[in-house]
Design a protein around this motif. Structure first.
Motif, PDB file in Angstrom:
ATOM      1  N   HIS A 249       2.019  -1.553   3.145  1.00 15.67           N
ATOM      2  CA  HIS A 249       1.327  -1.870   1.887  1.00 15.67           C
ATOM      3  C   HIS A 249       1.058  -3.387   1.822  1.00 15.67           C
ATOM      4  O   HIS A 249      -0.051  -3.811   1.502  1.00 15.67           O
ATOM      5  N   HIS A 253      -2.545  -5.878   1.890  1.00 13.84           N
ATOM      6  CA  HIS A 253      -3.035  -7.031   1.119  1.00 13.84           C
ATOM      7  C   HIS A 253      -3.523  -8.141   2.053  1.00 13.84           C
ATOM      8  O   HIS A 253      -4.503  -8.816   1.768  1.00 13.84           O
ATOM      9  N   GLU A 283      -3.955  -2.943  -5.644  1.00 15.43           N
ATOM     10  CA  GLU A 283      -2.739  -2.185  -5.337  1.00 15.43           C
ATOM     11  C   GLU A 283      -3.079  -0.794  -4.816  1.00 15.43           C
ATOM     12  O   GLU A 283      -2.467  -0.316  -3.864  1.00 15.43           O
TER      13      GLU A 283
HETATM   14 ZN   LIG Z   1       1.008  -4.660  -3.683  1.00 14.84          ZN
END
Ligand SMILES: [Zn+2]
Length: 434
Positions: A249, A253, A283
């Motif tokens: 995750h 980004h 997100e």
């Molecule tokens: Zn995040």
């Protein structure tokens, strides 16, 4: 991506040293705020004074090992082997204040992720410095540290331990059908419910884990235990998937240019169009990226996505259980503890399921969703058993550590109520068609 017009005068070594200095500063700030546990604080104090790792590190290492392997007892050989493994990667440790156990695990996961990304068209646009930090959220963070060569990824120093213990608690909820060293567990929900009613210890272990993290501050303050081999093997699959997801995750980004985008420009316009905070859209994208990478890394080890997808949802269940535990202990009721940095876990799960095109095969997708539904039901069965105890703890005056509640934003919660009432992907997974 905006063009960096800073003159490129710094050598790669100088860039790296600067990036490490940022990480060390963050860790020392957390140390000065008293956010590290006693053992961690002693290790950091030693490192600060330039002392070599000693008893403080060793004690802490034993505690992590005890929780990972389910016992506080080790043979000298097991400890020696494990320490040797850690020493291999400890040489690469970037920060003087880093916990070698977690760093070693992060590096191992990063290697698996890098292998998957080698074939991908999108890779992180800078190199990455890794570290752990008490962030106060079951999470990590990818940070633009204003360095032309490096991004910083920090992971909460409890999240890996939490993933391990959560996987054990959920896997222990399935009755074992075979005592051989193979995965044969009952997945019939009526049978699972009966089993959990007859074995309240399983729910109490999950409660122990949540309270250890929320009240004491670290998941490894919970009592160690070792499930039987078939359960443990099942747990390991979910532990690995969760850990890979958390790190992937953050890679997301770094890879999707979330960090160097002009915040106020296009992303804000996108966010307002959908009625969600702009940061949340990033997100969701990072969740999508993280899921694909984590599932691909697990598939490379021979684990089918129909089995591993439930692992991704499991970490969201973990986030959600923490949110609920914090809320009941703090407020005496379940209220959505919404932070503005990350969307609430239930929304992330719903959005992910809605946009994930991970299966490309109806049969596998059906199998994945069936397992996800069982995990969802298991979590709710546990919650029904834990909730009255948490209420009692609240009335007895037990409260979460301050760092868990500082991020509560009631005004954001109010704004989002209509969205959460009708989330993308059909809402509550309990009404999801099998
Ligand atoms: Zn995040």
């Amino acid at each position: 991506m905006p063009v960096d017009d800073t003159p490129q005068t710094k050598s790669p070594d100088a860039s790296r040293a600067e990036a490490v200095a940022v990480l060390e500063t963050l860790q020392l700030e957390a140390f000065d705020r008293g956010e590290f546990s006693e053992g961690e604080a002693r290790r950091i104090q030693d490192a600060r004074e330039g002392k070599a790792p000693d008893q403080a590190f060793f004690d802490q290492f034993l505690q992590h090992m005890g929780n990972a392997f389910g016992t506080a007892e080790f043979t000298a050989q097991v400890v020696k082997d494990a320490l040797q493994n850690i020493n291999v990667t400890a040489k690469e440790i970037e920060s003087r204040f880093e916990d070698p156990t977690w760093f070693s695990l992060m590096k191992f996961l990063a290697t698996r992720i890098d292998t998957i990304l080698e074939d991908a068209t999108k890779k992180p646009s800078r190199k990455i410095i890794f570290g752990t930090l008490p962030t106060g959220q079951v999470n990590g963070a990818a940070i633009d540290i204003n360095n032309k060569d490096y991004y910083l990824i920090v992971i909460d120093n409890g999240v890996m331990g939490f993933a391990n213990m959560l996987a054990k608690a959920i896997a222990s909820s399935f009755p074992v059908l075979s005592d051989k060293d193979e995965i044969r567990l009952s997945s019939e929900i009526g049978e699972i419910k009966r089993y959990l009613d007859e074995n309240p210890k399983v729910s109490m272990r999950l409660l122990d884990l949540l309270c250890a993290y929320v009240i004491v501050g670290h998941p490894h303050a919970s009592e160690p235990y070792l499930p039987p081999p078939p359960t443990m093997r099942f747990a390991e699959i979910y532990r690995d998937t969760m850990e890979l997801f958390v790190l992937s995750h953050e890679y997301g980004h770094c890879t999707l240019d979330h960090l160097c985008q002009s915040e106020k420009a296009e992303s804000e316009a996108d966010g307002q169009e959908a009625g969600l905070p702009p940061r949340w859209l990033k997100e969701f994208e990072a969740d999508d990226f993280g899921t694909q990478v984590a599932l691909a890394a697990m598939a490379a080890q021979g684990f089918d996505m129909s089995l591993t997808y439930a692992g991704v949802e499991m970490i969201f269940h973990g986030f959600e259980l923490i949110e609920r535990t914090v809320s009941v202990l703090q407020l005496g009721e379940v209220r959505r503890n919404i932070v503005d940095s990350h969307p609430p876990a239930e929304l992330r799960r719903a959005v992910l399921r809605d946009r994930t095109s991970f299966m490309q095969n109806a049969e596998r997708e059906a199998a994945a969703k069936q397992l996800v539904q069982i995990v969802n039901d298991i979590v709710e069965i546990h919650w029904q058993k834990m909730y009255p105890i948490l209420l009692k703890m609240h009335s007895d005056g037990m409260r979460p550590r301050p760092r868990w509640v500082e991020t509560y934003h009631p005004e954001v919660a109010k704004l989002l109520e209509p969205i959460l009432a009708n989330p993308p992907g059909g809402g509550d997974s309990s009404v999801m068609p099998a």
